[in-house]
Write an enzyme that holds these catalytic residues in place. Structure first.
Site, PDB file in Angstrom:
ATOM      1  N   ASP A 175     -43.650   8.800  -3.287  1.00 39.71           N
ATOM      2  CA  ASP A 175     -45.038   9.129  -3.658  1.00 39.71           C
ATOM      3  C   ASP A 175     -45.186   9.298  -5.164  1.00 39.71           C
ATOM      4  O   ASP A 175     -46.079   8.707  -5.785  1.00 39.71           O
ATOM      5  CB  ASP A 175     -45.491  10.418  -2.950  1.00 39.71           C
ATOM      6  CG  ASP A 175     -45.418  10.283  -1.442  1.00 39.71           C
ATOM      7  OD1 ASP A 175     -45.227   9.150  -0.959  1.00 39.71           O
ATOM      8  OD2 ASP A 175     -45.535  11.309  -0.748  1.00 39.71           O
ATOM      9  N   TYR A 225     -41.203  16.723   9.374  1.00 40.52           N
ATOM     10  CA  TYR A 225     -40.635  15.819   8.361  1.00 40.52           C
ATOM     11  C   TYR A 225     -39.203  16.247   8.034  1.00 40.52           C
ATOM     12  O   TYR A 225     -38.283  15.430   8.028  1.00 40.52           O
ATOM     13  CB  TYR A 225     -41.516  15.883   7.108  1.00 40.52           C
ATOM     14  CG  TYR A 225     -41.108  14.976   5.986  1.00 40.52           C
ATOM     15  CD1 TYR A 225     -41.645  13.701   5.878  1.00 40.52           C
ATOM     16  CD2 TYR A 225     -40.198  15.389   5.017  1.00 40.52           C
ATOM     17  CE1 TYR A 225     -41.283  12.857   4.832  1.00 40.52           C
ATOM     18  CE2 TYR A 225     -39.828  14.561   3.977  1.00 40.52           C
ATOM     19  CZ  TYR A 225     -40.378  13.297   3.881  1.00 40.52           C
ATOM     20  OH  TYR A 225     -40.013  12.465   2.845  1.00 40.52           O
TER      21      TYR A 225
HETATM   22  C1  GLA Z   1     -44.155  11.341   2.668  1.00 46.83           C
HETATM   23  C2  GLA Z   1     -43.060  11.679   1.641  1.00 46.83           C
HETATM   24  C3  GLA Z   1     -42.413  10.416   1.089  1.00 46.83           C
HETATM   25  C4  GLA Z   1     -41.959   9.492   2.222  1.00 46.83           C
HETATM   26  C5  GLA Z   1     -43.080   9.297   3.255  1.00 46.83           C
HETATM   27  C6  GLA Z   1     -42.616   8.526   4.457  1.00 46.83           C
HETATM   28  O1  GLA Z   1     -45.210  10.687   2.042  1.00 46.83           O
HETATM   29  O2  GLA Z   1     -43.600  12.441   0.585  1.00 46.83           O
HETATM   30  O3  GLA Z   1     -41.332  10.760   0.241  1.00 46.83           O
HETATM   31  O4  GLA Z   1     -40.797   9.963   2.828  1.00 46.83           O
HETATM   32  O5  GLA Z   1     -43.609  10.519   3.693  1.00 46.83           O
HETATM   33  O6  GLA Z   1     -42.307   7.209   4.124  1.00 46.83           O
END
Ligand code: GLA
Length: 390
Positions: A175, A225
């Site tokens: 991101d 996550y």
């Molecule tokens: C979120 C996290 C990223 C990545 C995505 C999944 O956006 O911040 O680092 O892991 O999920 O691809």
């Protein structure tokens, strides 16, 4: 720019005096390569024209005052420019605070504070990285004021660190990298294992990128996550027992993985690791297809990405699945998948321009009927990364 004029007015109302400089930091959308970044795989995101603006003035002391026009009820939030730790009462300001603290830890000590008004055009909770946008924005404000000599990749790393260590979300680097390093009309193919990257021009001819927000009110994405991350790490450690030189799941071909997979003892962890490996190889295949003008194949691989995120990684949920399934049935849709961490947030679809109106209609009707509220849509344009405006 009308937004900046409004922000400068708000600046004078909140702080008195005039703002001196203005900045913009985009959000991001990932075309393919999901949940691969922290597994040492590839991602293929781009920065979008929605994002976060800041108007800034220097202060003479060691204090900063920040105000968000989106969260006016939180008022002006104050913090010193060193010795910071996470403070729940400071709400959204923990993102810029975290960046300030990570700069300090790395030896880049701000000589004074700022007054800053922020305004974001990204819908909150849409999975378009509003937090990364704010973090890299703060990093750029600091570098611009103090000339520490940091390049954008270093600022991206400090921003990710702020999210990991200060805010406590164990995200990968995608991101912040997409936000900071974005380039108009290009996606970034990033190897998250080595941070090698290159730009790839996105020319979809008669089609556009349409982001559909589930508008799901609240999701517990960050705890789930972190669980996915831990499962993949455990699977990797088991594979290392038989292949000690292996550093990341992203190093494996699908064939190699299938040969080794029996060494991952838990069925669920085998599935999670399979997603990480297959998705990484799928992303590479997809970029190759797009660069050979095979948009149809790219779209098919986007759909497969969604299947894998749904079946092996289990991060979609009824809202995202409903949007993707409806999209797959609309004529003129080339591909559609969930984007970002999942559990809520948005899907990304590539839709023929003359099919977009019908796409919106079908998804709005079908989704509202099943979920009880409507989705919302943004036709994305691919923008430059974080920068000073004036
Ligand atoms: C979120 C996290 C990223 C990545 C995505 C999944 O956006 O911040 O680092 O892991 O999920 O691809």
């Amino acid at each position: 720019m009308a937004i900046l004029e409004d922000m400068k007015k708000a600046f004078t109302e909140q702080f008195g005096g005039q703002a001196q400089r203005s900045f913009f930091s985009p959000g991001r959308v990932n075309l393919i390569g999901e949940h691969t970044d922290y597994n040492g795989g590839h991602v293929f995101p781009c920065a979008i024209s929605l994002g976060t603006y800041a108007v800034v003035a220097d202060r003479k002391d060691d204090k900063s005052r920040v105000y968000s026009m989106n969260l006016a009820d939180k008022g002006v939030i104050e913090f010193p420019m060193s010795g910071l730790s996470y403070d729940k009462a400071h709400d959204w300001a923990n993102y810029p605070m975290g960046v300030v603290e990570m700069f300090n830890e790395a030896g880049y000590k701000p000589a004074h504070g700022f007054d800053i008004v922020f305004y974001g055009t990204l819908p909150a909770g849409a999975g378009l990285s509003s937090s990364a946008s704010l973090e890299v924005l703060m990093a750029d404000i600091l570098e611009d004021a103090f000339h520490f000599g940091l390049d954008m990749v270093e600022m991206v790393k400090l921003s990710q660190k702020a999210e990991n260590k200060f805010v406590g979300v164990n995200c990968g680097i995608m991101d912040q990298f997409a936000v900071g390093m974005g380039k108009k009309d290009h996606a970034i193919l990033l190897d998250c294992n080595t941070l090698e990257y290159r730009y790839s021009k996105i020319a979809l001819k008669d089609a556009s990128i349409v982001i559909t927000n589930t508008n799901k009110p609240h999701s517990l994405a960050s705890s789930a996550y972190n669980v996915r991350r831990a499962q993949c790490e455990h699977a990797l450690n088991e594979l290392k027992e038989v292949k000690p030189e292996l550093k990341a799941l992203g190093e494996l071909s699908n064939e190699e993985f299938n040969k080794l997979a029996g060494h991952i003892s838990e069925h669920l962890e085998r599935q999670r690791a399979r997603h990480a490996v297959y998705e990484n190889n799928r992303a590479l295949e997809a970029v190759d297809a797009l660069e050979h003008d095979d948009v149809e194949k790219f779209g098919k691989l986007m759909n497969e990405s969604h299947f894998s995120l749904r079946d092996d990684y289990d991060v979609t949920g009824i809202e995202l699945d409903t949007l993707a399934e409806l999209a797959w049935g609309v004529p003129g849709v080339i591909g559609s998948r969930m984007v970002g961490a999942g559990f809520g947030g948005s899907t990304i679809s590539i839709v023929k321009n003359d099919a977009i109106e019908n796409f919106k209609k079908v998804l709005t009707e079908g989704y509202t009927k099943k979920i009880g509220y409507a989705p919302s849509f943004v036709v994305a344009s691919i923008a430059d990364g974080t920068h000073r405006i004036d």
